[in-house]
Design a protein around this motif. Structure first.
Motif, PDB file in Angstrom:
ATOM      1  N   MET A  44       0.852  -1.194   0.000  1.00 34.62           N
ATOM      2  CA  MET A  44       0.000   0.000   0.000  1.00 34.62           C
ATOM      3  C   MET A  44       0.886   1.242   0.000  1.00 34.62           C
ATOM      4  N   LYS A  45       0.672   2.133  -1.005  1.00 31.86           N
ATOM      5  CA  LYS A  45       1.436   3.368  -1.064  1.00 31.86           C
ATOM      6  C   LYS A  45       0.537   4.562  -0.801  1.00 31.86           C
ATOM      7  N   VAL A  46       1.119   5.555  -0.161  1.00 32.79           N
ATOM      8  CA  VAL A  46       0.374   6.754   0.214  1.00 32.79           C
ATOM      9  C   VAL A  46       1.136   7.974  -0.278  1.00 32.79           C
ATOM     10  N   LEU A  47       0.434   8.831  -1.012  1.00 30.56           N
ATOM     11  CA  LEU A  47       1.006  10.093  -1.473  1.00 30.56           C
ATOM     12  C   LEU A  47       0.642  11.191  -0.475  1.00 30.56           C
TER      13      LEU A  47
ATOM     14  N   ASP B 219       5.619   3.921   1.338  1.00 31.36           N
ATOM     15  CA  ASP B 219       5.215   2.530   1.134  1.00 31.36           C
ATOM     16  C   ASP B 219       4.944   1.925   2.507  1.00 31.36           C
ATOM     17  N   LEU B 220       3.681   1.657   2.816  1.00 31.11           N
ATOM     18  CA  LEU B 220       3.337   1.139   4.132  1.00 31.11           C
ATOM     19  C   LEU B 220       3.759  -0.306   4.313  1.00 31.11           C
TER      20      LEU B 220
ATOM     21  N   SER C 152      -3.841   3.360  -5.643  1.00 29.07           N
ATOM     22  CA  SER C 152      -4.338   2.020  -5.976  1.00 29.07           C
ATOM     23  C   SER C 152      -3.381   1.223  -6.838  1.00 29.07           C
ATOM     24  N   GLY C 153      -2.450   1.911  -7.526  1.00 26.72           N
ATOM     25  CA  GLY C 153      -1.546   1.212  -8.431  1.00 26.72           C
ATOM     26  C   GLY C 153      -0.105   1.502  -8.111  1.00 26.72           C
TER      27      GLY C 153
ATOM     28  N   LEU D 176       0.487   3.841   9.694  1.00 20.30           N
ATOM     29  CA  LEU D 176       0.729   5.242   9.404  1.00 20.30           C
ATOM     30  C   LEU D 176      -0.080   6.088  10.382  1.00 20.30           C
ATOM     31  N   VAL D 177       0.584   7.073  10.980  1.00 20.87           N
ATOM     32  CA  VAL D 177      -0.097   8.033  11.842  1.00 20.87           C
ATOM     33  C   VAL D 177       0.155   9.422  11.271  1.00 20.87           C
ATOM     34  N   LEU D 178      -0.925  10.158  11.008  1.00 22.71           N
ATOM     35  CA  LEU D 178      -0.870  11.537  10.536  1.00 22.71           C
ATOM     36  C   LEU D 178      -1.281  12.417  11.702  1.00 22.71           C
ATOM     37  N   MET D 179      -0.374  13.258  12.186  1.00 21.06           N
ATOM     38  CA  MET D 179      -0.598  13.934  13.463  1.00 21.06           C
ATOM     39  C   MET D 179      -0.100  15.370  13.435  1.00 21.06           C
ATOM     40  N   ASP D 180      -0.860  16.232  14.102  1.00 16.65           N
ATOM     41  CA  ASP D 180      -0.418  17.601  14.345  1.00 16.65           C
ATOM     42  C   ASP D 180       0.462  17.584  15.597  1.00 16.65           C
TER      43      ASP D 180
END
Length: 385
Positions: A1-4, A199-200, A41-42, A138-142
């Motif tokens: 799983m990839k995250v932009l 890349d998770l 997704s790809g 993945l953690v997205l944090m302020d």
């Protein structure tokens, strides 16, 4: 799983348009866009490749209508699950990866029938649970708001060394990109530029080693205590060592002590003791010692040393004991001390004895420390060898 990670700033970006603060004026316009992530997704991660199966999450405007709707976009593709909990919004992908947007619960709507707790093990993902807790990929944090929340996640095992922790909602609360990078390194957080792809399936980069012994020097109200607390803010466990007197009816001192207590994270432990050497030797969790000046004053009281004589010899022995322990601490130690050598010569003999004792102790501990920093008006001046 990839995250932009297509954007990392707050709603106004950083620099914020029309803002005249020093932080915003230091940066060129458009440096960081409002926070947004795209679940890809790809394999192609170029913007032109994003299709209907990609999930776009504009985090700068978090609002969910129901379980199957991502913030501000169309409905989530089949297989994604989303819920809110005490840590924020949790998204589970079809492959079992878990993503936490760590917004305060008050900032997210209550979703009907939340099906997943942030602490529930995820059976579809191999290698979990960790100690009975579900681990986030993945953690997205302020982190500029309340970095101690990350320490709480680490304490519970929800964030491990494999977790990608990315700073979002970055803005002019931090003065420069260099200061952002410094805090990120201290906290084990990634302050990535806009457009970064993660890349998770891969573990997060290893955290840079931190100094085992840090000495922070400064004058009154210089910001040295706040800097010490910042350095340990995201640790899962910290013992705060209060070396000063309780106050005994001194209302002004009581207010100072109360302000320090209220500023510290709730999950930190506190030790009120003058057996500093014993604590440094035996601790198995990071120590924050605040501070050495009040410790020397307390030792003077205990040794009846204000008039000199044998009491002063007893104080010297206690300092020797602390320096010996400092050479082999049980865990990481951050200590705050007063820089007493820059003012006028004290008018009393007791004041001069205190100044000389603390000055010598600072010098000896600095010699045994990996990092020594002078804090002046909130600015850090590293003191290299």
């Amino acid at each position: 799983m990839k995250v932009l990670i297509s954007g990392t700033a707050g709603a106004g970006g950083w620099p914020a348009r029309g803002c005249g603060c020093a932080s915003c004026l230091r940066l060129s316009p458009g440096r960081r866009r409002p926070a947004e992530v795209v679940l890809l997704s790809g394999h192609d991660t170029s913007p032109a490749s994003l299709d209907d199966r990609s999930v776009r999450l504009p985090l700068a405007n978090p609002a969910l209508q129901d379980h199957e709707t991502s913030p501000g976009t169309a409905r989530l593709p089949a297989g994604y699950r989303v819920s809110t909990g005490p840590d924020g919004l949790v998204l589970t992908t079809p492959g079992g990866h878990r993503i936490l947007y760590a917004a305060p619960p008050a900032g997210l709507p209550a979703l009907p029938g939340d099906g997943e707790s942030a602490d529930r093990p995820s059976p579809e993902h191999p290698g979990r649970p960790d100690g009975g807790r579900a681990v986030f990929d993945l953690v997205l944090m302020d982190v500029l708001d309340r970095p101690e929340r990350l320490g709480g996640l680490r304490r519970r095992g929800a964030v491990t060394d494999r977790t990608h922790v990315v700073a979002v909602h970055i803005d002019h609360r931090v003065p420069t990109e260099a200061e952002l990078a410094r805090r990120a390194a201290l906290w084990g957080v990634r302050a990535v530029p806009d457009g970064t792809v993660l890349d998770l399936g891969e573990p997060a980069p290893a955290r840079a080693p931190l100094p085992r012994r840090t000495l922070l020097l400064g004058g009154a109200r210089s910001g040295k205590s706040a800097e010490a607390e910042l350095r340990l803010a995201t640790e899962p466990r910290v013992r705060y060592v209060a070396t000063g007197p309780s106050g005994d009816g001194d209302a002004e001192w009581d207010r100072r002590v109360r302000a320090h207590r209220e500023r510290r994270p709730a999950h930190w432990e506190t030790s009120e003791t003058t057996d500093l050497a014993g604590l440094v030797r035996s601790t198995d969790i990071p120590l924050l010692v605040d501070g050495l000046g009040t410790w020397v004053a307390a030792v003077f009281d205990e040794c009846d040393a204000w008039s000199g004589g044998d009491g002063l010899d007893a104080v010297a022995a206690r300092c020797d004991e602390l320096v010996t322990a400092w050479r082999r601490p049980g865990a990481r130690v951050v200590a705050v001390s007063d820089e007493v050598g820059l003012g006028v010569v004290p008018a009393t003999s007791s004041g001069r004895m205190f100044r000389d004792t603390l000055g010598r102790l600072n010098r000896r501990l600095a010699r045994e420390s990996e990092e020594v920093t002078l804090v002046v008006a909130g600015r850090l001046l590293p003191l290299p060898l």
